[in-house]
Design a protein around this motif. Structure first.
Motif, short mmCIF file in Angstrom:
data_model
loop_
_atom_site.label_atom_id
_atom_site.label_comp_id
_atom_site.label_asym_id
_atom_site.label_seq_id
_atom_site.Cartn_x
_atom_site.Cartn_y
_atom_site.Cartn_z
N VAL A 20 0.83 -1.21 0.00
CA VAL A 20 0.00 0.00 0.00
C VAL A 20 0.86 1.26 0.00
O VAL A 20 0.61 2.20 -0.74
CB VAL A 20 -0.96 0.00 1.21
N GLY A 21 1.90 1.26 0.81
CA GLY A 21 2.79 2.41 0.88
C GLY A 21 3.76 2.51 -0.26
O GLY A 21 4.45 3.53 -0.41
N LYS A 22 3.86 1.45 -1.08
CA LYS A 22 4.73 1.43 -2.27
C LYS A 22 6.20 1.60 -1.93
O LYS A 22 6.99 2.10 -2.75
CB LYS A 22 4.30 2.52 -3.27
N LEU A 23 6.61 1.18 -0.73
CA LEU A 23 8.02 1.22 -0.39
C LEU A 23 8.72 -0.01 -0.96
O LEU A 23 8.11 -1.07 -1.12
CB LEU A 23 8.22 1.24 1.12
N SER A 24 10.00 0.14 -1.26
CA SER A 24 10.78 -1.02 -1.69
C SER A 24 11.06 -1.91 -0.48
O SER A 24 10.88 -1.50 0.67
CB SER A 24 12.10 -0.56 -2.31
N GLY A 50 -3.10 -15.27 3.35
CA GLY A 50 -4.22 -14.65 2.68
C GLY A 50 -4.49 -13.22 3.09
O GLY A 50 -5.57 -12.68 2.83
N MET A 51 -3.52 -12.59 3.71
CA MET A 51 -3.69 -11.20 4.15
C MET A 51 -3.51 -10.23 3.00
O MET A 51 -3.92 -9.07 3.08
CB MET A 51 -2.70 -10.88 5.27
N VAL A 52 -2.87 -10.67 1.93
CA VAL A 52 -2.65 -9.82 0.77
C VAL A 52 -3.33 -10.45 -0.44
O VAL A 52 -3.01 -11.56 -0.84
CB VAL A 52 -1.15 -9.64 0.48
N ARG A 53 -4.28 -9.72 -1.00
CA ARG A 53 -4.89 -10.11 -2.25
C ARG A 53 -4.78 -8.90 -3.18
O ARG A 53 -3.69 -8.52 -3.57
CB ARG A 53 -6.34 -10.54 -2.02
N ILE A 54 -5.92 -8.26 -3.47
CA ILE A 54 -5.88 -7.00 -4.21
C ILE A 54 -5.54 -5.87 -3.25
O ILE A 54 -4.85 -4.93 -3.57
CB ILE A 54 -7.23 -6.73 -4.92
N SER A 55 -6.02 -6.00 -2.02
CA SER A 55 -5.73 -5.03 -0.98
C SER A 55 -5.33 -5.78 0.27
O SER A 55 -5.43 -7.02 0.33
CB SER A 55 -6.95 -4.15 -0.69
N LEU A 56 -4.87 -5.05 1.27
CA LEU A 56 -4.43 -5.67 2.51
C LEU A 56 -5.64 -6.09 3.34
O LEU A 56 -6.50 -5.28 3.67
CB LEU A 56 -3.57 -4.68 3.30
N GLU A 57 -5.71 -7.37 3.68
CA GLU A 57 -6.81 -7.90 4.47
C GLU A 57 -6.33 -8.11 5.90
O GLU A 57 -5.66 -9.09 6.20
CB GLU A 57 -7.29 -9.24 3.88
N ARG A 62 -7.28 -0.09 9.44
CA ARG A 62 -7.67 1.29 9.76
C ARG A 62 -6.60 1.97 10.61
O ARG A 62 -6.27 3.14 10.39
CB ARG A 62 -9.00 1.28 10.50
N THR A 63 -6.05 1.25 11.55
CA THR A 63 -5.01 1.84 12.39
C THR A 63 -3.73 2.06 11.59
O THR A 63 -2.98 3.00 11.89
CB THR A 63 -4.72 0.96 13.62
N LEU A 64 -3.49 1.24 10.60
CA LEU A 64 -2.31 1.45 9.75
C LEU A 64 -2.47 2.74 8.94
O LEU A 64 -1.50 3.46 8.70
CB LEU A 64 -2.11 0.26 8.83
N ALA A 65 -3.70 3.03 8.51
CA ALA A 65 -3.94 4.28 7.79
C ALA A 65 -3.73 5.48 8.71
O ALA A 65 -3.14 6.50 8.30
CB ALA A 65 -5.37 4.29 7.23
N LEU A 66 -4.18 5.39 9.96
CA LEU A 66 -3.93 6.46 10.93
C LEU A 66 -2.43 6.65 11.13
O LEU A 66 -1.93 7.78 11.21
CB LEU A 66 -4.58 6.11 12.27
N ALA A 67 -1.70 5.54 11.19
CA ALA A 67 -0.25 5.61 11.38
C ALA A 67 0.42 6.33 10.22
O ALA A 67 1.32 7.16 10.42
CB ALA A 67 0.32 4.19 11.53
N ASP A 68 -0.01 6.04 9.00
CA ASP A 68 0.57 6.71 7.84
C ASP A 68 0.36 8.23 7.91
O ASP A 68 1.26 9.01 7.59
CB ASP A 68 -0.05 6.17 6.55
N LYS A 69 -0.84 8.64 8.30
CA LYS A 69 -1.13 10.07 8.38
C LYS A 69 -0.27 10.76 9.42
O LYS A 69 0.24 11.87 9.20
CB LYS A 69 -2.62 10.28 8.70
N LEU A 70 -0.10 10.11 10.57
CA LEU A 70 0.73 10.70 11.62
C LEU A 70 2.20 10.74 11.22
O LEU A 70 2.89 11.73 11.50
CB LEU A 70 0.57 9.89 12.91
N ALA A 71 2.67 9.69 10.57
CA ALA A 71 4.07 9.67 10.14
C ALA A 71 4.35 10.80 9.16
O ALA A 71 5.39 11.47 9.23
CB ALA A 71 4.40 8.32 9.50
N GLU A 72 3.40 11.04 8.25
CA GLU A 72 3.58 12.12 7.28
C GLU A 72 3.49 13.49 7.95
O GLU A 72 4.29 14.39 7.66
CB GLU A 72 2.53 12.00 6.19
N ARG A 73 2.55 13.65 8.86
CA ARG A 73 2.35 14.96 9.47
C ARG A 73 3.54 15.38 10.32
O ARG A 73 3.92 16.56 10.34
CB ARG A 73 1.08 14.96 10.33
#
Length: 318
Positions: A20-24, A50-57, A62-73
């Motif tokens: 999702v984050g597109k990091l190497s 099976g946690m990875v298909r088209i998207s992260l399962e 949701r908490t990972l998305a919050l983490a991304d926002k805080l890391a960027e801010r």
């Protein structure tokens, strides 16, 4: 129950950053502080489970998305947000969840035979970290107090946390033979001049990692009710608009260190002495939002571990 999901959370975090984050893979390795080989293994586990298909399962996406926002801010290397599926004011649960994240981080970065010196602050999330550390054995670890201790033998004191971590890992503890706060600047200078304090401070300043918590500075908070400060010192904190502390340093809301005598009365490692360390801050409970933002704005933090209620409060108010 929380400890059971620790490995799943590690796998999900690596997969989130990569897919999702597109990091190497190398960037994921650098972000998490683990080898590239371990990143490959975590990504393989994510696919196998099976946690990875088209998207992260994963239930914590949701908490990972919050983490991304805080890391960027706040320009952080890593943010981990603990899910808190209980009442928003269940701060004991929040501290437990954050402590488990911190224990997971400690196992991740120190789970080999390399030599590390890890500076430790004090607080209830760090006590929870020590309570939930399991499976980490490394005789080359040194846990050193970054600050003076309290006068009462409480579970959250740096002396207690350092000793518990050393006993659990097979490492050693080095304790700061000094109080948390001195009566005045002259007394603090005298304490800092003592040989044992100087020797401990030298080791603390050479720490490779630092793990600390955020404290609130307000009426009713643990710092104000602990009996550590004189009435004059409490008035000084209020008069200078101090909102929080980290490792014995007191901050205003904009992240600046309060220009007041009390900041010269605490024997501790200062933020400007931590530039070579990997600095982790832990915080649990929504009431910590103002104090946590202040510490983050100070600009010396690399990683943040917190609960999702606090994460939301920070994003809404910063």
């Amino acid at each position: 129950m929380l400890a059971v999901t620790r490995q799943d959370d590690e796998i999900a975090h690596a997969a989130w950053l990569y897919y999702v984050g597109k990091l190497s893979q190398q960037e994921v390795s650098d972000r998490l502080g683990i080898s590239r080989f371990k990143v490959l293994r975590l990504l393989a586990d994510a696919r196998d489970r099976g946690m990875v298909r088209i998207s992260l399962e994963h239930r914590t996406s949701r908490t990972l998305a919050l983490a991304d926002k805080l890391a960027e801010r706040f320009n952080l290397k890593e943010v981990r947000v603990a899910p808190v599926p209980v009442a928003a004011d269940d701060y004991e649960y929040a501290r437990l969840a954050v402590g488990i994240l911190a224990a997971s981080y400690l196992t991740r970065v120190a789970g080999n035979d390399q030599r590390f010196t890890i500076g430790i602050g004090w607080g209830r999330t760090l006590s929870a970290m020590a309570d939930n550390l399991a499976g980490l054995k490394n005789q080359n670890l040194t846990f050193v107090s970054l600050m003076g201790s309290v006068t009462h033998a409480i579970h959250t004191a740096p002396v207690d946390v350092c000793v518990r971590l050393a006993a659990q890992t097979g490492g050693r503890a080095m304790l700061m033979p000094a109080p948390f706060v001195a009566d005045d600047a002259a007394a603090c200078e005298l304490i800092m001049s003592q040989r044992l304090v100087r020797e401990t401070m030298k080791v603390a300043r050479s720490s490779t990692h630092a793990i600390m918590s955020v404290g609130e500075c307000r009426d009713g908070a643990i710092l104000f009710e602990s009996g550590l400060f004189s009435p004059q010192q409490l008035d000084e904190l209020r008069d200078n608009d101090v909102v929080g502390d980290c490792c014995g340093v007191f901050f205003k809301a904009d992240g600046s260190i309060a220009d007041m005598p009390l900041n010269k009365c605490t024997p501790c490692v200062k933020p400007d002495e931590m530039s070579a360390m990997d600095v982790v801050i832990t915080a649990g409970g929504a009431t910590k939002a103002t104090a946590t933002v202040a510490v983050l704005r100070a600009g010396f933090v690399d990683r943040l571990f917190l609960d999702e209620i606090l994460a939301e409060a920070i994003l809404q108010n910063s």
